[in-house]
Scaffold this motif. Structure first.
Motif: not given
Length: 286
Positions: A138-167
């Protein structure tokens, strides 16, 4: 007249002094750095009572899609820490809503239908049900969106902003360092291997002593091969997070993971670049 003039000056001075102080508590998200926006969004998501979502995942080998690997899914978040996910049927290449998918339509499809309920307990996501849809494939447990968002806090990351975002939105680009990308992939694959370890699959069928020994040996061999592969591959993982600047909440999250095995470049059947793509759209916050 002089008294009125002095009073006006005092009011003006107070406004000038207090204005910056009062505004700091509700500064618009536009004035924040990309890293600060990410922190605010993750905190806002954690404080949300619930949300609905729809997403898709796919796999490409050397730039060519693998049709059997494509998956459409939807689900809901409730009570902050409970997530339900279910597979959907594609409709013109886009995910359908759960209501449109319908039980009969799912049954008439040749594609496998899955359903999963998860709850976060003691910092870990665990299955709430033990049935056929909780099988290791079953592939669904690995697609848990809350876990994906939480991963962004757990790992060493580089954050930047993309230009041209919608209003009304900002788009953040979040890239894991290569060691972190490898560790993230390793954790996922090792979790899948652990789920199919003989004796842990939940199957009621019992093997004989010789059959069980053979399964353990096979599992150990495949696990050793996995560990060796993880030492050789290079992994690059990049997320894009579209943010609703009015509510400081996620609107869309995509992830692109590129996996290359330099040791097998040029060999028969080896060296193919694997690109794993996922996307999820959030709506209906509560």
């Amino acid at each position: 007249m002089r008294t009125i003039h002095i009073r006006r000056m005092m009011i003006l001075s107070a406004a000038l002094l207090l204005g910056p102080i009062l505004s700091t508590g509700c500064a618009p998200i536009h004035d924040k750095s990309a890293a600060e926006v990410l922190h605010l969004v993750l905190a806002g998501m954690a404080g949300s009572d619930g949300v609905s979502f729809e997403g898709a995942s796919s796999l490409m080998l050397d730039g060519k899609p693998v049709p059997k690997a494509a998956l459409y899914y939807g689900g809901t978040v409730s009570d902050h820490n409970k997530v339900s996910l279910h597979t959907l049927l594609p409709d013109g290449g886009k995910p359908q809503t759960a209501a449109l998918a319908g039980g009969n339509k799912l049954k008439s499809s040749s594609a496998a239908a899955y359903y999963t309920r998860l709850e976060k307990k003691n910092g870990q996501w665990t299955l709430l049900q033990q049935d056929s849809t909780a099988s290791p494939d079953n592939p669904l447990p690995g697609l848990n969106p809350l876990r994906q968002l939480e991963d962004l806090e757990k790992h060493e990351i580089e954050v930047s902003e993309e230009a041209g975002g919608a209003r009304g939105t900002r788009v953040l680009r979040i890239e894991l360092s290569e060691p972190e990308a490898v560790r993230q992939l390793a954790a996922e694959l090792e979790g899948q291997m652990e789920a199919i370890r003989p004796g842990k699959s939940g199957s009621e069928q019992k093997e004989t002593g010789k059959e069980e020994d053979a399964l353990h040996l096979l599992w150990a061999k495949k696990n050793n091969e996995l560990q060796q592969k993880l030492k050789e591959v290079s992994v690059r993982t990049v997320y894009y997070l579209q943010v609703d600047t009015k509510r400081n909440l996620p609107k869309r999250l995509t992830c692109t993971r590129r996996v290359n095995d330099p040791a097998n470049q040029g060999t028969t059947g080896g060296g193919a670049e694997e690109i794993y793509l996922t996307e999820v759209n959030f709506y209906g916050y509560r």
